[in-house]
Motif scaffolding. Sequence first.
Motif, PDB file in Angstrom:
ATOM      1  N   UNK A 253       0.820  -1.216   0.000  1.00 30.18           N
ATOM      2  CA  UNK A 253       0.000   0.000   0.000  1.00 30.18           C
ATOM      3  C   UNK A 253       0.854   1.265   0.000  1.00 30.18           C
ATOM      4  N   UNK A 254       1.943   1.272   0.747  1.00 24.37           N
ATOM      5  CA  UNK A 254       2.743   2.492   0.876  1.00 24.37           C
ATOM      6  C   UNK A 254       3.701   2.713  -0.286  1.00 24.37           C
ATOM      7  N   UNK A 255       4.250   1.658  -0.855  1.00 24.24           N
ATOM      8  CA  UNK A 255       5.250   1.807  -1.921  1.00 24.24           C
ATOM      9  C   UNK A 255       5.059   0.677  -2.928  1.00 24.24           C
ATOM     10  N   UNK A 256       4.095   0.828  -3.838  1.00 28.93           N
ATOM     11  CA  UNK A 256       3.814  -0.253  -4.794  1.00 28.93           C
ATOM     12  C   UNK A 256       5.008  -0.618  -5.657  1.00 28.93           C
ATOM     13  N   UNK A 257       5.814   0.400  -6.055  1.00 30.75           N
ATOM     14  CA  UNK A 257       6.949   0.091  -6.921  1.00 30.75           C
ATOM     15  C   UNK A 257       7.966  -0.791  -6.193  1.00 30.75           C
ATOM     16  N   UNK A 258       8.232  -0.465  -4.929  1.00 34.36           N
ATOM     17  CA  UNK A 258       9.153  -1.303  -4.151  1.00 34.36           C
ATOM     18  C   UNK A 258       8.586  -2.704  -3.953  1.00 34.36           C
ATOM     19  N   UNK A 259       7.271  -2.775  -3.784  1.00 37.69           N
ATOM     20  CA  UNK A 259       6.643  -4.084  -3.628  1.00 37.69           C
ATOM     21  C   UNK A 259       6.795  -4.917  -4.899  1.00 37.69           C
ATOM     22  N   UNK A 260       6.639  -4.223  -6.083  1.00 33.82           N
ATOM     23  CA  UNK A 260       6.838  -4.945  -7.342  1.00 33.82           C
ATOM     24  C   UNK A 260       8.267  -5.447  -7.474  1.00 33.82           C
ATOM     25  N   UNK A 261       9.240  -4.605  -7.078  1.00 40.52           N
ATOM     26  CA  UNK A 261      10.635  -5.040  -7.134  1.00 40.52           C
ATOM     27  C   UNK A 261      10.877  -6.213  -6.184  1.00 40.52           C
ATOM     28  N   UNK A 262      10.230  -6.153  -5.021  1.00 36.38           N
ATOM     29  CA  UNK A 262      10.391  -7.248  -4.067  1.00 36.38           C
ATOM     30  C   UNK A 262       9.809  -8.550  -4.585  1.00 36.38           C
ATOM     31  N   UNK A 263       8.644  -8.471  -5.231  1.00 34.20           N
ATOM     32  CA  UNK A 263       8.056  -9.698  -5.792  1.00 34.20           C
ATOM     33  C   UNK A 263       8.905 -10.254  -6.928  1.00 34.20           C
ATOM     34  N   UNK A 264       9.518  -9.348  -7.703  1.00 30.27           N
ATOM     35  CA  UNK A 264      10.423  -9.818  -8.753  1.00 30.27           C
ATOM     36  C   UNK A 264      11.618 -10.549  -8.146  1.00 30.27           C
ATOM     37  N   UNK A 265      12.122 -10.000  -7.036  1.00 23.90           N
ATOM     38  CA  UNK A 265      13.245 -10.669  -6.375  1.00 23.90           C
ATOM     39  C   UNK A 265      12.800 -12.021  -5.817  1.00 23.90           C
TER      40      UNK A 265
END
Length: 441
Positions: A253-265
């Motif tokens: 919710x707070x940082x969708x772009x970071x969440x996307x990068x985390x899921x990619x990792x």
Amino acid sequence: MPTTDGLTVFDDVPVPPRVGRLDTLLTRLGVTSRLAQDGLLAALVALMTAGLLVVLFQYVLEAEDLTIGPAQSVLLMVATCAQALPLVLRRTRPVLCLGLVVAVQVFVIAVSPPDLSVGGIPQVIAAYTVGTLLPARQALAVTGAAVPVGVVTAAVTALVSGNGLLMPAVNHLAAGIATYVVSALVGGAVATRRRYVDLLHLRADELMRTQRATTQAAIFAERSRMARELHDVAAHHLSGLVVQAAAVARQIDSDPEAAKAGTAWIRGQGKETLDSLRLIVGVLRERPSIDDDGHDAPPPGLDALDGLVRTARTLGDTVELVREGRARALAPIADAAFYRVAQESLSNARQHASGAPVRMAVRFAEREVSLEVVNTRAAGGIPTDSTRQSSTRQGMGLIGMGERAHLVGATLTTGATPSGGWRVLLTLPLHHEPTNTGGQE
């Protein structure tokens, strides 16, 4: 030493006695006990003796111009047939059987004509049985004692009848030695060969049991090695995935772009984990060739520690890697052991002391190489319950590290530090390391 009769036992494993064709045939006919088998033999010997005496009286005596009265013929026929009856006891009471046969032979010699020696089959069988069942010295003593009995009986009979003593005594002496002593020697030789064959069978069975035990031990060792590999891969990668997944959950919710990068990792780490598991399972499924050690790729070693540390830092761990001394190449199995211990130590630090700084040091000394992994207290400065439990209870990770150290001849030391952290030290002696001059110690 195995015996010729009964069940033989070798190293607490029963081995059935050798079964011949005759025993198999008698078993099929329902004659299974020793007494029944020996009784059948006694009956056959009695019939054969009767037949031989008929031939002797009808043809041989006439050809040799010898005469024998009807009463004497009947007595000889009854005595020689009765001489076969003690054979019923030949395997249960061999000495008694021979004694009875010799006693009947005394009567046969007494009623026989001076120039005629009657006897043979029961004496040979009884003496042969004594030779097979008794020790050599005892068998020779027993059969040797039977020889003078016939000689003395023949001498007394000749003396009573007024004939010469020399020829009857010599004839019965030679006949007694050939009948009793030689038969016992043949029986002893046959028994020795039977024991030798049985011993060969026992050794073959023992070799088969040893081979099976060695195979089972090798399978167990391979399973243990694979279990260590699976545990190391799963513990390291999956613990990182859990930590990263928790971070992604907070960032959705707070940082969708970071969440996307985390899921990619996470996706990349999941693929790497699957590849590692496929490699291990592939080794389990495939049969290695003669020139192949069963591995599709060399395992990671100390050179791969930089990548291991980068992965840990990506997960948010604070890891410091220090290298000291001149690096030297280790044996592949030792190099892999150092990597796996480092990997397991980082996984344990992440699980039991999340957020605590970790210092990893690789030291190459003149005579040894060591790996030290030390983490401080967990976040908040208070030792966690898992840290305290690890000091008193070893899990699969510590057991696996200990097995790897033992396998390569290294020393593993684990335990809590005075500051409340945890320390893992792996030390491998390098006594066979080549010197700088190119010589060997």
